[in-house]
Design an enzyme around this catalytic site. Structure first.
Site, PDB file in Angstrom:
ATOM      1  N   ILE A   1       0.467  -5.205 -11.556  1.00  0.00           N
ATOM      2  CA  ILE A   1       0.898  -4.007 -12.293  1.00  0.00           C
ATOM      3  C   ILE A   1       2.278  -3.562 -11.802  1.00  0.00           C
ATOM      4  CG2 ILE A   1      -1.357  -3.088 -12.967  1.00  0.00           C
ATOM      5  CD1 ILE A   1       0.479  -1.861  -9.814  1.00  0.00           C
TER       6      ILE A   1
ATOM      7  N   ASP B   1       0.019  -6.889 -16.334  1.00  0.00           N
ATOM      8  CA  ASP B   1       0.692  -5.860 -17.134  1.00  0.00           C
ATOM      9  C   ASP B   1       2.202  -6.077 -17.140  1.00  0.00           C
ATOM     10  OD1 ASP B   1       0.821  -3.439 -18.669  1.00  0.00           O
ATOM     11  OD2 ASP B   1       1.466  -2.354 -16.868  1.00  0.00           O
TER      12      ASP B   1
ATOM     13  N   ARG C   1       4.688  -4.271   5.101  1.00  0.00           N
ATOM     14  CA  ARG C   1       5.551  -4.524   6.260  1.00  0.00           C
ATOM     15  C   ARG C   1       4.861  -4.186   7.581  1.00  0.00           C
ATOM     16  NH1 ARG C   1      10.382  -1.489   3.639  1.00  0.00           N
ATOM     17  NH2 ARG C   1       8.492  -0.558   2.887  1.00  0.00           N
TER      18      ARG C   1
ATOM     19  N   ARG D   1       5.803  -5.774 -10.770  1.00  0.00           N
ATOM     20  CA  ARG D   1       6.943  -6.423 -11.418  1.00  0.00           C
ATOM     21  C   ARG D   1       6.640  -7.908 -11.562  1.00  0.00           C
ATOM     22  NH1 ARG D   1       8.486  -2.331 -13.028  1.00  0.00           N
ATOM     23  NH2 ARG D   1      10.417  -1.203 -12.611  1.00  0.00           N
TER      24      ARG D   1
ATOM     25  N   LEU E   1       0.844  -1.205   0.000  1.00  0.00           N
ATOM     26  CA  LEU E   1       0.000   0.000   0.000  1.00  0.00           C
ATOM     27  C   LEU E   1       0.877   1.253   0.000  1.00  0.00           C
ATOM     28  CD1 LEU E   1      -3.158   0.455   0.067  1.00  0.00           C
ATOM     29  CD2 LEU E   1      -2.819   1.143   2.442  1.00  0.00           C
ATOM     30  N   GLY E   2       1.654   1.394  -1.069  1.00  0.00           N
ATOM     31  CA  GLY E   2       2.439   2.625  -1.256  1.00  0.00           C
ATOM     32  C   GLY E   2       1.604   3.637  -2.019  1.00  0.00           C
ATOM     33  N   ARG E   3       2.298   4.528  -2.728  1.00  0.00           N
ATOM     34  CA  ARG E   3       1.573   5.574  -3.451  1.00  0.00           C
ATOM     35  C   ARG E   3       0.627   4.972  -4.481  1.00  0.00           C
ATOM     36  NH1 ARG E   3       6.854   9.257  -3.329  1.00  0.00           N
ATOM     37  NH2 ARG E   3       7.782   7.222  -3.648  1.00  0.00           N
ATOM     38  N   ILE E   4       1.126   3.994  -5.249  1.00  0.00           N
ATOM     39  CA  ILE E   4       0.291   3.395  -6.297  1.00  0.00           C
ATOM     40  C   ILE E   4      -0.803   2.536  -5.655  1.00  0.00           C
ATOM     41  CG2 ILE E   4       0.288   1.756  -8.224  1.00  0.00           C
ATOM     42  CD1 ILE E   4       3.160   2.825  -8.896  1.00  0.00           C
TER      43      ILE E   4
ATOM     44  N   HIS F   1       3.101  -4.114 -20.453  1.00  0.00           N
ATOM     45  CA  HIS F   1       3.750  -3.213 -19.484  1.00  0.00           C
ATOM     46  C   HIS F   1       3.485  -1.736 -19.843  1.00  0.00           C
ATOM     47  CE1 HIS F   1       7.344  -2.748 -16.514  1.00  0.00           C
ATOM     48  NE2 HIS F   1       6.525  -1.712 -16.448  1.00  0.00           N
TER      49      HIS F   1
ATOM     50  N   GLU G   1      10.056  -9.965 -19.719  1.00  0.00           N
ATOM     51  CA  GLU G   1       9.439  -9.142 -20.774  1.00  0.00           C
ATOM     52  C   GLU G   1      10.420  -8.915 -21.925  1.00  0.00           C
ATOM     53  OE1 GLU G   1       8.240  -5.622 -18.674  1.00  0.00           O
ATOM     54  OE2 GLU G   1       6.948  -6.772 -17.332  1.00  0.00           O
TER      55      GLU G   1
END
Ligand code: 8YV
Length: 314
Positions: free
Chosen positions: A228, A254, A174, A230, A151-154, A277, A259
């Site tokens: 979305i 994505d 974490r 890695r 749950l970071g910015r994205i 991606h 890749e």
């Protein structure tokens, strides 16, 4: 005298052209004689520009004794050996914030495309099938639960979007954060509790293959995996096996382990939506990422400051 910069990834012209105007750029990515280029120019290189997914081996950095800064054209810097950079005092910058909304949009799109079957239904109309029979019924998304890994910015931008659709949100990471969403400490328990498991954490060694066969089994037949972030975070062979066996319901992806190569088995599956991606791939956002990537170099070679130093080096 402009600084010498090594370019280790393909760059769009709207970043590359301004870089060429301000620096002596050495295109390591395109060079056919890479070792020769390093032998000739390595001693002069003071900056390096790479992509989010680019892996930078320490052996390459060893050949750049005067390197001061790595400016990543992307938010992810999982390909950068950060401990090594800290030891050598090499600054590492990335392009956070400017791409958050676009990447979150792609996560939302994958939830809609898998949950409501929009890709299949699009094919259905194109194939003229509507003339002969009714479309399938799919799944109501309001009321369903989305589990966010990271749950970071994205991750937060994804949580806002799905909340607006009436979906419930839980997350793991974490530690619990001061947010209105449910925290579930164990990834497996999160997977068991949700309808969509959305991968939104950084890549790298700490998260390699953490979405494994056990987590997918916990997600189960009710669950769809969306990634979305890695490809490295998901055990891709385990994912293919889970989809083949019907262990999970569907997947919207994505990003991939290798890749642009995608496991052929995924191509044939009707319950899998695949994107190349494109999380940050809008003109506006790539321009903003390019501007920030160059601004970090300019700030460093101007007055030894950077704009977006990665957290590990702060
Ligand atoms: C880009 C990304 O595709 O920001 C990232 O970490 O993976 C993507 O936005 C990539 O960085 C372009 O080089």
């Amino acid at each position: 005298m402009p600084a010498d910069i090594l370019i280790t990834a393909p760059l769009p012209p709207f970043l590359y052209d301004p870089l060429k105007a301000g620096y002596r750029c050495h295109d390591y990515y395109q060079a056919s004689e890479k070792a020769a280029m390093l032998a000739a120019e390595g001693g002069a290189i003071r900056g390096l520009v790479q992509g989010g997914g680019t892996v930078t081996p320490t052996a390459l950095l060893d050949a750049l004794p005067k390197l001061e800064i790595i400016s990543v054209f992307g938010v992810g810097y999982d390909g950068v050996p950060t401990t090594y950079c800290r030891q050598r005092g090499i600054k590492v910058t990335n392009t956070p914030d400017v791409l958050t909304d676009d990447v979150a949009d792609v996560a939302l799109a994958l939830i809609l495309m898998t949950g409501r079957g929009f890709v299949r239904l699009n094919r259905f109309v194109h194939a003229g099938e509507w003339l002969t029979h009714s479309p399938e019924l799919t799944t109501k998304l309001g009321g369903r639960k989305v589990g966010i890994l990271g749950l970071g910015r994205i991750g937060k931008a994804i949580a806002e979007r799905v909340s607006a659709m009436g979906m419930k949100v839980a997350y793991t990471g974490r530690k619990p954060q001061n947010v209105r969403y449910e925290y579930i400490a164990e990834l497996k328990a999160l997977a068991a509790a949700v309808d969509f498991l959305v991968v939104a954490c950084p890549g790298g060694d700490a998260t390699r293959n953490i979405v494994n066969a056990e987590v997918l089994a916990a997600l189960g037949k009710k669950g769809t995996l969306v990634n979305i972030a890695r490809g490295s975070i998901v055990d891709e062979p385990a994912l293919v096996a889970a989809l083949q066996a019907g262990t999970i319901k569907a997947a919207g992806l994505d990003v991939f382990a290798d890749e642009p190569r995608i496991p052929p088995a995924l191509m044939a599956m009707d319950n899998v939506v695949l994107l190349p991606h494109v999380g940050s791939a809008t003109r506006e956002t790539r321009q903003a990422m390019g501007d920030l990537c160059k601004a970090n170099l300019d700030a460093w070679f101007g007055d030894k400051k950077v704009l977006t130093l990665i957290p590990e080096l702060q």
